[in-house]
Design a protein around this motif. Sequence first.
Motif, PDB file in Angstrom:
ATOM      1  N   ALA A   1       4.280  -2.984   0.815  1.00 58.94           N
ATOM      2  CA  ALA A   1       5.651  -2.474   0.821  1.00 58.94           C
ATOM      3  C   ALA A   1       6.203  -2.503   2.246  1.00 58.94           C
ATOM      4  CB  ALA A   1       5.684  -1.054   0.261  1.00 58.94           C
ATOM      5  N   PHE A   2       7.252  -3.289   2.442  1.00 59.32           N
ATOM      6  CA  PHE A   2       7.863  -3.470   3.752  1.00 59.32           C
ATOM      7  C   PHE A   2       9.156  -2.671   3.865  1.00 59.32           C
ATOM      8  CE2 PHE A   2       5.220  -7.207   3.437  1.00 59.32           C
ATOM      9  CZ  PHE A   2       4.853  -7.504   4.743  1.00 59.32           C
ATOM     10  N   SER A   3       9.322  -1.972   4.972  1.00 56.74           N
ATOM     11  CA  SER A   3      10.581  -1.310   5.282  1.00 56.74           C
ATOM     12  C   SER A   3      11.517  -2.339   5.903  1.00 56.74           C
ATOM     13  CB  SER A   3      10.347  -0.156   6.273  1.00 56.74           C
ATOM     14  OG  SER A   3      11.552   0.215   6.903  1.00 56.74           O
TER      15      SER A   3
ATOM     16  N   THR B   1      16.533  -0.737   1.184  1.00 58.76           N
ATOM     17  CA  THR B   1      15.680  -0.564   2.371  1.00 58.76           C
ATOM     18  C   THR B   1      14.218  -0.920   2.142  1.00 58.76           C
ATOM     19  OG1 THR B   1      15.312   1.771   1.801  1.00 58.76           O
ATOM     20  CG2 THR B   1      17.164   1.266   3.266  1.00 58.76           C
ATOM     21  N   LEU B   2      13.870  -1.339   0.921  1.00 57.22           N
ATOM     22  CA  LEU B   2      12.462  -1.595   0.607  1.00 57.22           C
ATOM     23  C   LEU B   2      12.250  -2.947  -0.074  1.00 57.22           C
ATOM     24  CD1 LEU B   2       9.520  -0.426   0.415  1.00 57.22           C
ATOM     25  CD2 LEU B   2      10.154   0.399  -1.862  1.00 57.22           C
ATOM     26  N   PHE B   3      11.326  -3.724   0.488  1.00 58.42           N
ATOM     27  CA  PHE B   3      10.911  -4.997  -0.100  1.00 58.42           C
ATOM     28  C   PHE B   3       9.407  -4.924  -0.385  1.00 58.42           C
ATOM     29  CE2 PHE B   3      14.801  -6.093   1.969  1.00 58.42           C
ATOM     30  CZ  PHE B   3      15.319  -7.203   1.315  1.00 58.42           C
TER      31      PHE B   3
ATOM     32  N   ALA C   1       4.107  -0.537   9.894  1.00 60.84           N
ATOM     33  CA  ALA C   1       4.679   0.495   9.014  1.00 60.84           C
ATOM     34  C   ALA C   1       4.618   0.050   7.555  1.00 60.84           C
ATOM     35  CB  ALA C   1       6.113   0.816   9.424  1.00 60.84           C
ATOM     36  N   LEU C   2       3.436  -0.414   7.155  1.00 60.19           N
ATOM     37  CA  LEU C   2       3.227  -0.983   5.821  1.00 60.19           C
ATOM     38  C   LEU C   2       2.492  -0.023   4.898  1.00 60.19           C
ATOM     39  CD1 LEU C   2       2.008  -4.668   6.323  1.00 60.19           C
ATOM     40  CD2 LEU C   2       3.935  -3.927   4.958  1.00 60.19           C
ATOM     41  N   ASP C   3       2.862  -0.061   3.625  1.00 59.80           N
ATOM     42  CA  ASP C   3       2.090   0.631   2.596  1.00 59.80           C
ATOM     43  C   ASP C   3       1.291  -0.456   1.874  1.00 59.80           C
ATOM     44  OD1 ASP C   3       1.045   2.296   0.678  1.00 59.80           O
ATOM     45  OD2 ASP C   3       2.877   2.383  -0.521  1.00 59.80           O
ATOM     46  N   ILE C   4      -0.028  -0.478   2.096  1.00 59.40           N
ATOM     47  CA  ILE C   4      -0.882  -1.537   1.530  1.00 59.40           C
ATOM     48  C   ILE C   4      -1.734  -0.952   0.408  1.00 59.40           C
ATOM     49  CG2 ILE C   4      -2.651  -3.265   2.038  1.00 59.40           C
ATOM     50  CD1 ILE C   4      -1.825  -3.105   4.984  1.00 59.40           C
ATOM     51  N   ARG C   5      -1.668  -1.584  -0.757  1.00 56.30           N
ATOM     52  CA  ARG C   5      -2.461  -1.108  -1.897  1.00 56.30           C
ATOM     53  C   ARG C   5      -3.050  -2.290  -2.670  1.00 56.30           C
ATOM     54  NH1 ARG C   5       1.080   3.805  -4.670  1.00 56.30           N
ATOM     55  NH2 ARG C   5       2.191   4.454  -2.774  1.00 56.30           N
ATOM     56  N   LEU C   6      -4.157  -2.001  -3.349  1.00 59.51           N
ATOM     57  CA  LEU C   6      -4.768  -2.973  -4.251  1.00 59.51           C
ATOM     58  C   LEU C   6      -4.594  -2.436  -5.664  1.00 59.51           C
ATOM     59  CD1 LEU C   6      -6.473  -5.574  -4.566  1.00 59.51           C
ATOM     60  CD2 LEU C   6      -8.514  -4.126  -4.463  1.00 59.51           C
ATOM     61  N   LEU C   7      -3.893  -3.179  -6.490  1.00 57.05           N
ATOM     62  CA  LEU C   7      -3.556  -2.715  -7.837  1.00 57.05           C
ATOM     63  C   LEU C   7      -4.356  -3.431  -8.910  1.00 57.05           C
ATOM     64  CD1 LEU C   7       0.347  -2.652  -7.462  1.00 57.05           C
ATOM     65  CD2 LEU C   7      -1.311  -0.889  -6.802  1.00 57.05           C
ATOM     66  N   GLY C   8      -4.553  -2.736 -10.040  1.00 55.98           N
ATOM     67  CA  GLY C   8      -5.266  -3.311 -11.175  1.00 55.98           C
ATOM     68  C   GLY C   8      -4.442  -3.215 -12.454  1.00 55.98           C
TER      69      GLY C   8
END
Length: 204
Positions: free
Chosen positions: A188-190, A156-158, A109-116
């Motif tokens: 982003a971890f719940s 609730t978010l780390f 249940a992860l939100d995975i992103r690559l940021l610039g």
Amino acid sequence: MTKRNRIKFLFMKRSVILLSLLISLLLACGPDRVQYTNELKQEMADSKIKRITDADLIETIDNMGGKVSAVVEKELATGLSKTTNPADRAKLCQLQNLPRVKAIAERYALDIRLLGTADVKNKSFSQKERDILDAYLYNAKQKLAPISNIQKITDTLFVYNLALPADSPICKACFGKQEIPFAVWRLAFSKREVIRRMNSTKKK
């Protein structure tokens, strides 16, 4: 009606009411009822006060974040090495067409992103996250070694962050127009999912 018949009538009436209640209870115990009960049990288990501190959560997230980012980075780098097509590379940099990334995101249940660099001013992120990205950008300009970071954004978010090395091919392939080689993983971890994972691990 005699007294005896009246008592008999009242007894029969009461029996009918009890029978109706019994039938209603039996009907309520169908498959949907069982499923609801299981879901309710899970909700109650998740809401119980557990002896898990923020330090416990951060340790678990740090461990999971390191493993996940390594797997995701490897799959992205491999995908980029197999194509020079700009459109295909753009999709890969947005973490599309990467089966393992998708599977991991769904499993945890992860939100995975690559940021610039542009994401330093991305207002869809909290001020706390933007400050962290700004610090990462400063480190990149100073050519400091990248390190991981974990922030508690809400109750609730780390969020786990890890900057990629300046010589990573991902920096050039995905953010080649930036003045400074810069790319950061955002996981982003719940909190609820992390605790559930911790409890599952303890049971084994």
